[in-house]
Design an enzyme around this catalytic site. Structure first.
Site, PDB file in Angstrom:
ATOM      1  N   ASN A  18       0.845  -1.195   0.000  1.00  0.00           N
ATOM      2  CA  ASN A  18       0.000   0.000   0.000  1.00  0.00           C
ATOM      3  C   ASN A  18       0.877   1.240   0.000  1.00  0.00           C
ATOM      4  O   ASN A  18       2.009   1.204   0.465  1.00  0.00           O
ATOM      5  CB  ASN A  18      -0.874   0.018   1.258  1.00  0.00           C
ATOM      6  CG  ASN A  18      -2.130  -0.798   1.098  1.00  0.00           C
ATOM      7  OD1 ASN A  18      -2.351  -1.398   0.068  1.00  0.00           O
ATOM      8  ND2 ASN A  18      -2.943  -0.826   2.140  1.00  0.00           N
TER       9      ASN A  18
HETATM   10  O1  PMT Z   1       2.257   7.977   5.459  1.00  0.00           O
HETATM   11  P1  PMT Z   1       1.864   9.296   4.810  1.00  0.00           P
HETATM   12  O2  PMT Z   1       2.449   9.464   3.421  1.00  0.00           O
HETATM   13  O3  PMT Z   1       2.158  10.457   5.731  1.00  0.00           O
HETATM   14  O4  PMT Z   1       0.280   9.262   4.611  1.00  0.00           O
HETATM   15  C1  PMT Z   1      -0.543   9.217   5.747  1.00  0.00           C
HETATM   16  C2  PMT Z   1      -1.719   8.263   5.545  1.00  0.00           C
HETATM   17  C3  PMT Z   1      -2.596   8.754   4.412  1.00  0.00           C
HETATM   18  C4  PMT Z   1      -1.230   6.834   5.236  1.00  0.00           C
HETATM   19  C5  PMT Z   1      -2.497   8.233   6.911  1.00  0.00           C
HETATM   20  O5  PMT Z   1      -2.910   9.528   7.242  1.00  0.00           O
HETATM   21  C6  PMT Z   1      -3.708   7.286   6.849  1.00  0.00           C
HETATM   22  O6  PMT Z   1      -4.777   7.633   6.384  1.00  0.00           O
HETATM   23  N1  PMT Z   1      -3.521   6.044   7.361  1.00  0.00           N
HETATM   24  C7  PMT Z   1      -4.532   4.985   7.273  1.00  0.00           C
HETATM   25  C8  PMT Z   1      -4.351   4.243   5.987  1.00  0.00           C
HETATM   26  C9  PMT Z   1      -5.336   3.099   5.823  1.00  0.00           C
HETATM   27  O7  PMT Z   1      -4.919   1.986   5.565  1.00  0.00           O
HETATM   28  O8  PMT Z   1      -6.589   3.397   5.993  1.00  0.00           O
HETATM   29  P2  PMT Z   1      -7.805   2.332   5.835  1.00  0.00           P
HETATM   30  O9  PMT Z   1      -8.998   3.177   5.677  1.00  0.00           O
HETATM   31  O10 PMT Z   1      -7.532   1.316   4.751  1.00  0.00           O
HETATM   32  O11 PMT Z   1      -7.803   1.568   7.218  1.00  0.00           O
HETATM   33  C10 PMT Z   1      -8.586   2.012   8.320  1.00  0.00           C
HETATM   34  C11 PMT Z   1      -7.839   1.762   9.615  1.00  0.00           C
HETATM   35  O12 PMT Z   1      -7.662   0.356   9.824  1.00  0.00           O
HETATM   36  C12 PMT Z   1      -6.454   2.390   9.681  1.00  0.00           C
HETATM   37  O13 PMT Z   1      -6.277   2.883  10.999  1.00  0.00           O
HETATM   38  C13 PMT Z   1      -5.515   1.216   9.409  1.00  0.00           C
HETATM   39  O14 PMT Z   1      -4.263   1.388  10.077  1.00  0.00           O
HETATM   40  C14 PMT Z   1      -6.296   0.057  10.029  1.00  0.00           C
HETATM   41  N2  PMT Z   1      -6.068  -1.255   9.386  1.00  0.00           N
HETATM   42  C15 PMT Z   1      -6.408  -1.441   8.081  1.00  0.00           C
HETATM   43  C16 PMT Z   1      -6.272  -2.696   7.511  1.00  0.00           C
HETATM   44  C17 PMT Z   1      -5.761  -3.757   8.300  1.00  0.00           C
HETATM   45  N3  PMT Z   1      -5.598  -4.977   7.786  1.00  0.00           N
HETATM   46  N4  PMT Z   1      -5.423  -3.543   9.587  1.00  0.00           N
HETATM   47  C18 PMT Z   1      -5.572  -2.308  10.145  1.00  0.00           C
HETATM   48  O15 PMT Z   1      -5.257  -2.107  11.325  1.00  0.00           O
END
Ligand code: PMT
Length: 207
Positions: A18
Site C-alpha cells: 500500500n
Molecule cells: O504515510 P503518509 O504518506 O504520511 O500518509 C498518511 C496516511 C494517508 C497513510 C495516513 O494519514 C492514513 O490515512 N492512514 C490509514 C491508511 C489506511 O490503511 O486506511 P484504511 O482506511 O484502509 O484503514 C482504516 C484503519 O484500519 C487504519 O487505521 C488502518 O491502520 C487500520 N487497518 C487497516 C487494515 C488492516 N488490515 N489492519 C488495520 O489495522
C-alpha cells in the site's frame, strides 16, 4: 502507534504493498514524546529517521505488525496510522515469476490479512483506554469513516482524503476530520506535524 506501509517480506523479487511514506505516523510519535508519553512505534519500511526517544519495532508484514502491536500492550492510547495491506498473496512464489512469451499476466490468489485496529479495539481484556484509527478515503470521506468507526470498534477515526490531487501520500500537509460517536470535527489544512500535535493534545485531554 503504527506507521508506514506493511507488505510481504522484502526478500521476494516482486511484492504488493500500500502507499504511505510514514510521515503522518512518525509525526504523531514525535508529538506524543514531546507531551511526555512513552512511545512504541511499530513501523513498516519507510525512509524516515526514527524520532528521538521513541521505541521502534520494524516490521514488514501485517502479521508481524499485529504481533508487534500485541507485544507493545498494555498502552493508554493506541493510534493506527499504518496503511496496512488488506490482502497478501496467498502463496509467495519460491522463484521469480517470469514473464510469459505470450504476455499473459500471472494470476494471483489472495488471503486476507488480520485487521490490527479491529483486533485491538475489540480486545476483551487489556484494551487501551483510547483506540484511534485513521481512514484513508478517496470519496465520501466522512460517510466511509463513520462506517469504519462502527465496524472496527474504535473510539475515534481520523479521516483524510487521499485522492491523487490531495497530495497527502508522501506530502507534508493533511486535512483531517475527527469522527467519533458524538460528531465530526473538521480541521483546516495543517502540516502533518501540526495535525500530530493537535491530535495528541486532543487525545491527552480524553484519557
Ligand atoms: O504515510 P503518509 O504518506 O504520511 O500518509 C498518511 C496516511 C494517508 C497513510 C495516513 O494519514 C492514513 O490515512 N492512514 C490509514 C491508511 C489506511 O490503511 O486506511 P484504511 O482506511 O484502509 O484503514 C482504516 C484503519 O484500519 C487504519 O487505521 C488502518 O491502520 C487500520 N487497518 C487497516 C487494515 C488492516 N488490515 N489492519 C488495520 O489495522
Amino acid at each position: 502507534i503504527t506507521a508506514g506501509p506493511t507488505r510481504e517480506p522484502i526478500d521476494p523479487v516482486r511484492y504488493i504493498s500500500n502507499h504511505s511514506s510514514g510521515k503522518q505516523g512518525y509525526a504523531i510519535a514525535e508529538a506524543a514524546v514531546k507531551l511526555g508519553a512513552q512511545v512504541t512505534l511499530v513501523s513498516g519500511p519507510v525512509a524516515l529517521p526514527i524520532p528521538p526517544c521513541v521505541g521502534m519495532t520494524p516490521v514488514t508484514t501485517a502479521r508481524e505488525m499485529l504481533a508487534a502491536v500485541e507485544s507493545a500492550l498494555p498502552a493508554d492510547i493506541a493510534i493506527f496510522t499504518a496503511a496496512v495491506a488488506d490482502w497478501r498473496v496467498a502463496k509467495v512464489a519460491d522463484e521469480k515469476l517470469k514473464k510469459t512469451s505470450d504476455g499473459t499476466p500471472p494470476s494471483l490468489s489472495f488471503a486476507e490479512n488480520p485487521d490490527i485496529l479491529k483486533a485491538v479495539a475489540t480486545l476483551k481484556k487489556g484494551r487501551p483506554k483510547l483506540v484511534v484509527g485513521f481512514a484513508a478515503e478517496t470519496e465520501m470521506v466522512i460517510d466511509h469513516a463513520k462506517v469504519k468507526l462502527a465496524k472496527k470498534g474504535c473510539d475515534l477515526i481520523v479521516a483524510n482524503d487521499v485522492s491523487p490531487d490531495s497530495g497527502v501520500f508522501g506530502g507534508d500537509a493533511n486535512t483531517v476530520h475527527l469522527v467519533s460517536a458524538t460528531g465530526v470535527e473538521n480541521w483546516p489544512k495543517l502540516s502533518k506535524s501540526e495535525v500530530a500535535t493537535r491530535l495528541m493534545n486532543t487525545l491527552a485531554g480524553m484519557v
